[in-house]
Design a protein around this motif. Structure first.
Motif, mmCIF file in Angstrom:
data_model
loop_
_atom_site.group_PDB
_atom_site.id
_atom_site.type_symbol
_atom_site.label_atom_id
_atom_site.label_comp_id
_atom_site.label_asym_id
_atom_site.label_seq_id
_atom_site.Cartn_x
_atom_site.Cartn_y
_atom_site.Cartn_z
ATOM 1 N N LEU A 1 55.005 30.900 37.885
ATOM 2 C CA LEU A 1 54.585 31.458 36.552
ATOM 3 C C LEU A 1 53.590 30.483 35.987
ATOM 4 C CD1 LEU A 1 57.889 32.181 34.938
ATOM 5 C CD2 LEU A 1 56.286 33.643 35.741
ATOM 6 N N GLU A 2 53.265 29.023 36.700
ATOM 7 C CA GLU A 2 52.374 28.189 36.627
ATOM 8 C C GLU A 2 50.917 28.649 36.653
ATOM 9 O OE1 GLU A 2 51.926 25.154 35.185
ATOM 10 O OE2 GLU A 2 54.150 25.269 34.872
ATOM 11 N N ILE A 3 50.551 29.471 37.310
ATOM 12 C CA ILE A 3 49.382 30.090 37.750
ATOM 13 C C ILE A 3 49.175 31.538 36.769
ATOM 14 C CG2 ILE A 3 49.330 29.624 40.277
ATOM 15 C CD1 ILE A 3 49.638 32.537 41.002
ATOM 16 N N GLY A 4 50.168 31.779 36.064
ATOM 17 C CA GLY A 4 50.033 32.965 35.341
ATOM 18 C C GLY A 4 49.751 34.278 35.836
ATOM 19 N N PRO A 5 50.389 34.743 36.708
ATOM 20 C CA PRO A 5 50.049 35.922 37.554
ATOM 21 C C PRO A 5 50.133 37.110 36.791
ATOM 22 C CG PRO A 5 52.523 35.305 37.793
ATOM 23 C CD PRO A 5 51.905 34.112 37.072
ATOM 24 N N ARG A 6 49.223 38.326 37.190
ATOM 25 C CA ARG A 6 49.078 39.473 36.912
ATOM 26 C C ARG A 6 50.267 40.318 36.909
ATOM 27 N NH1 ARG A 6 43.123 40.300 38.337
ATOM 28 N NH2 ARG A 6 42.813 41.989 37.015
ATOM 29 N N VAL A 7 50.756 40.076 38.477
ATOM 30 C CA VAL A 7 51.720 40.819 38.992
ATOM 31 C C VAL A 7 52.687 39.883 39.789
ATOM 32 C CG1 VAL A 7 52.409 42.348 40.679
ATOM 33 C CG2 VAL A 7 50.096 42.860 39.595
ATOM 34 N N LEU A 8 54.033 40.163 39.364
ATOM 35 C CA LEU A 8 55.049 38.999 40.074
ATOM 36 C C LEU A 8 55.844 40.006 40.969
ATOM 37 C CD1 LEU A 8 56.570 36.427 40.112
ATOM 38 C CD2 LEU A 8 57.922 37.194 38.408
ATOM 39 N N GLY B 1 47.069 47.890 34.896
ATOM 40 C CA GLY B 1 48.428 47.293 35.678
ATOM 41 C C GLY B 1 48.059 47.662 36.996
ATOM 42 N N LEU B 2 49.084 47.821 37.894
ATOM 43 C CA LEU B 2 49.075 47.897 39.131
ATOM 44 C C LEU B 2 49.302 49.281 39.879
ATOM 45 C CD1 LEU B 2 49.382 46.441 42.174
ATOM 46 C CD2 LEU B 2 51.818 46.462 41.800
ATOM 47 N N HIS B 3 48.240 49.412 40.659
ATOM 48 C CA HIS B 3 48.390 50.867 41.078
ATOM 49 C C HIS B 3 48.262 50.901 42.618
ATOM 50 C CE1 HIS B 3 47.489 53.551 37.625
ATOM 51 N NE2 HIS B 3 47.048 52.293 37.127
ATOM 52 N N GLY C 1 47.598 50.417 55.863
ATOM 53 C CA GLY C 1 46.942 51.187 55.382
ATOM 54 C C GLY C 1 47.204 51.055 53.840
ATOM 55 N N GLY C 2 46.601 51.802 52.897
ATOM 56 C CA GLY C 2 46.788 51.829 51.765
ATOM 57 C C GLY C 2 45.735 50.867 50.848
ATOM 58 N N GLU C 3 45.673 51.357 49.570
ATOM 59 C CA GLU C 3 44.712 50.703 48.642
ATOM 60 C C GLU C 3 45.741 50.086 47.331
ATOM 61 O OE1 GLU C 3 40.641 52.852 49.073
ATOM 62 O OE2 GLU C 3 41.774 53.317 47.393
ATOM 63 N N LEU C 4 45.317 48.993 47.078
ATOM 64 C CA LEU C 4 45.826 48.323 45.872
ATOM 65 C C LEU C 4 44.931 48.143 44.732
ATOM 66 C CD1 LEU C 4 48.303 45.065 45.851
ATOM 67 C CD2 LEU C 4 46.090 45.324 44.229
ATOM 68 N N THR C 5 45.095 48.612 43.573
ATOM 69 C CA THR C 5 44.134 48.492 42.430
ATOM 70 C C THR C 5 45.064 47.688 41.363
ATOM 71 O OG1 THR C 5 43.067 50.785 42.852
ATOM 72 C CG2 THR C 5 42.683 49.952 40.800
ATOM 73 N N LEU C 6 44.209 46.827 40.805
ATOM 74 C CA LEU C 6 44.893 45.926 39.872
ATOM 75 C C LEU C 6 43.905 45.792 38.691
ATOM 76 C CD1 LEU C 6 46.976 44.011 38.844
ATOM 77 C CD2 LEU C 6 46.394 42.139 40.091
ATOM 78 N N ASP C 7 44.140 46.337 37.637
ATOM 79 C CA ASP C 7 43.190 45.998 36.517
ATOM 80 C C ASP C 7 41.667 46.528 36.786
ATOM 81 O OD1 ASP C 7 45.297 45.200 34.991
ATOM 82 O OD2 ASP C 7 44.839 43.021 35.031
ATOM 83 N N GLY C 8 41.717 47.707 37.485
ATOM 84 C CA GLY C 8 40.591 48.347 37.770
ATOM 85 C C GLY C 8 39.642 47.685 39.177
#
Length: 542
Positions: A442-449, A288-290, A337-344
């Motif tokens: 939703l057409e792009i099938g997002p992993r995070v909305l 998921g999203l971190h 600043g900050g980091e975003l991790t999505l599915d690794g």
């Protein structure tokens, strides 16, 4: 002296094969607040635009202002000379211009063959006028650079001033202010300011037509209610004679069944306890999203984790930073600043751009859909398929029939009305335009909305449809960050709610404890811990 400020009789309006209004009659009494309610697309805004002279009604329509018959259709600008003032759903502001330029009217002076405007003098007058209504906005600011709240306040103050000038100019005591979804962009404290302004206007003998989907607001301010359904008059009644449940049923028919299908978590859409068991989420470090140490604007080091398929709500007062989080993560607002991790996969948020965010699988549904989410003059089909248009290109040629077919199927799924994807999306009601925005992403099938106030200005049926569509998408593992000032909504849709205060994530409300009251207590409790001058929950409730 007549007791009516405005009368409409047998008003009809057709757009192609769509009958937007069918013989609607309505009366606005002197010195009253009349709530005009109905689903998105039921004809409310069309009726207002007939009164304003924007649309020409079908032959046979009649309009009386202060007991005097008025010829229809109205000429451009004629409504102002009749003591009618409007704040439309899109606010009616020229967004590339300044506040002052939007407020100017009849102030130019002729000097020889040229027209002159005394800009400094007019800026001082505009600043004084705005402050007289409690609006502290720089007259030289460009409308597009203002937050939605301040844009709405400028539009409302301008309309109130038009009424004031009309009464002073003519000596009239009867005038009508029409507010189309005025509370959409307003936080709680500004809604109370608006209500005070409405009461002041009504006390002077004027009348107000109040269009809203916010039933608590309607209940607090309106004397009577008129309901439209499918372009026809459904009912008119005094507010004291009808319950909220009866009003909802007049608007959409039996609504409980509609919301029951989409309620989840701790409560259903009508506030009753849900019986569905809580879902189990994968909370492992790589899933998921971190978000860690997010900074930018009012956000000062926010950490957040959203599991695949989970809906996490962010709740906080205006200025807490909650409303900025979606834009920082998407790159629509610069993070520091900050980091975003999505599915690794980890990226620095400060380097995030919308294009790279989309490439990672992030989607953003912003609060101001007209400014940031749609191309109003472009068709529903083109708006909906904008992000996947390459699917319909063969050797450099766009296959319009295939594109339209895909858009028609998505519009059917989302219940977009009218079901014509060739229409410009700007002609749709707010709720149906929002369905198009949801469908586009939703057409792009997002992993995070990422959602910011996704149902503001949206009726109860369209809101339930959006809940259903988003919930269905989470079944495929999509994570959702849902930011809203509507705590009833968060209680309905979220699996977990995080309270944001002072730019950081604070208390979490788990699924079993999520209620509107718990969110309210959490938000105001977090705020009062930092400041002793903020209102208490009891004060806010009053």
């Amino acid at each position: 002296m007549t007791t009516t400020a405005l009368e409409l009789h047998s008003v009809s309006k057709t757009f192609g094969a769509t009958k937007a209004l069918q013989g609607v009659s309505m009366t606005v009494e002197r010195g009253e607040v009349l709530a005009l309610l109905g689903e998105n697309g039921c004809g409310k805004s069309t009726l207002v635009k007939v009164v304003a002279g924007v649309y020409d009604p079908e032959p046979g329509a009649r309009m009386l202002v202060d007991g005097r018959e008025v010829s229809l259709p109205l000429e451009a600008g004629a409504s102002r000379d009749l003591g009618l003032s409007f704040v439309h759903q899109d606010l009616g502001l020229a967004r590339p211009l300044t506040v002052l330029e939007n407020l100017l009217g009849g102030v130019a002076e002729r000097s020889g063959s040229r027209l002159r405007i005394q800009w400094r003098s007019e800026a001082r007058k505009a600043r004084a006028m705005l402050r007289s209504y409690g609006v502290d906005v720089d007259p030289l600011a460009v409308i597009n650079h203002l937050p939605p709240v301040e844009q709405a306040l400028v539009a409302i103050a301008r309309a109130a001033e038009e009424l004031k000038q009309y009464r002073e100019r003519t000596g009239a005591t009867s005038s009508v202010l029409v507010l189309d979804e005025p509370t959409v962009f307003l936080p709680e404290e500004e809604v109370q300011f608006l209500f005070d302004l409405i009461r002041t206007i009504v006390a002077s003998g004027a009348s107000v037509v109040f269009i809203s989907h916010d039933l608590p607001a309607v209940r607090e301010i309106a004397d009577r209610v008129t309901v439209l359904r499918d372009g026809k008059l459904a009912a008119t009644a005094r507010m004291s004679d009808v319950t909220d449940a009866e009003i909802v049923e007049l608007i959409v028919g039996p609504a409980i069944a509609k919301l029951d299908a989409f309620g989840h978590g701790n409560v259903h859409g009508d506030g009753r306890p849900a019986t569905a068991p809580p879902r189990v989420f994968d909370r492992s470090p790589g899933a998921g999203l971190h978000v860690t140490g997010l900074r930018g604007g009012q956000v000062r080091g926010l950490d957040l984790h959203v599991a695949p398929g989970e809906v996490v709500g962010l709740a906080g007062l205006l200025g807490s930073g909650a409303e900025e989080v979606p834009y920082l993560l998407f790159g629509a607002k610069q993070a520091t600043g900050g980091e975003l991790t999505l599915d690794g996969t980890t990226v620095p948020v400060a380097r995030q751009q919308p294009a790279t965010a989309v490439g990672m699988g992030l989607a953003l549904i912003p609060a101001d859909r007209r400014r940031d989410a749609i191309a109003p003059a472009v068709s529903v089909a083109e708006n909906m398929m904008l992000l996947v248009v390459r699917r319909f290109a063969v050797r450099g040629w766009l296959r319009n029939r295939r594109l339209r077919g895909a858009a028609d199927a998505r519009a059917e799924t989302l219940d977009v009305r009218p079901r014509r994807t060739d229409l410009p999306v700007g002609t749709l009601s707010g709720g149906n335009a929002q369905k198009v925005v949801v469908g586009k992403w939703l057409e792009i099938g997002p992993r995070v909305l990422l959602l910011h106030e996704p149902t503001q200005g949206v009726d109860i049926a369209a809101r339930a449809e959006i809940y259903r569509v988003v919930r269905r998408a989470t079944e495929d593992g999509m994570s959702v960050v849902w930011v809203s000032s509507d705590f009833d909504e968060l209680a309905t849709v979220c699996d977990r709610v995080v309270v944001v205060s002072g730019g950081v994530a604070g208390a979490e409300i788990p699924l079993r404890d999520i209620t509107p009251e718990a969110i309210t207590a959490g938000v105001y409790g977090a705020s009062t811990s930092e400041s002793t001058i903020l209102p208490t929950v009891e004060q806010v409730a009053r």
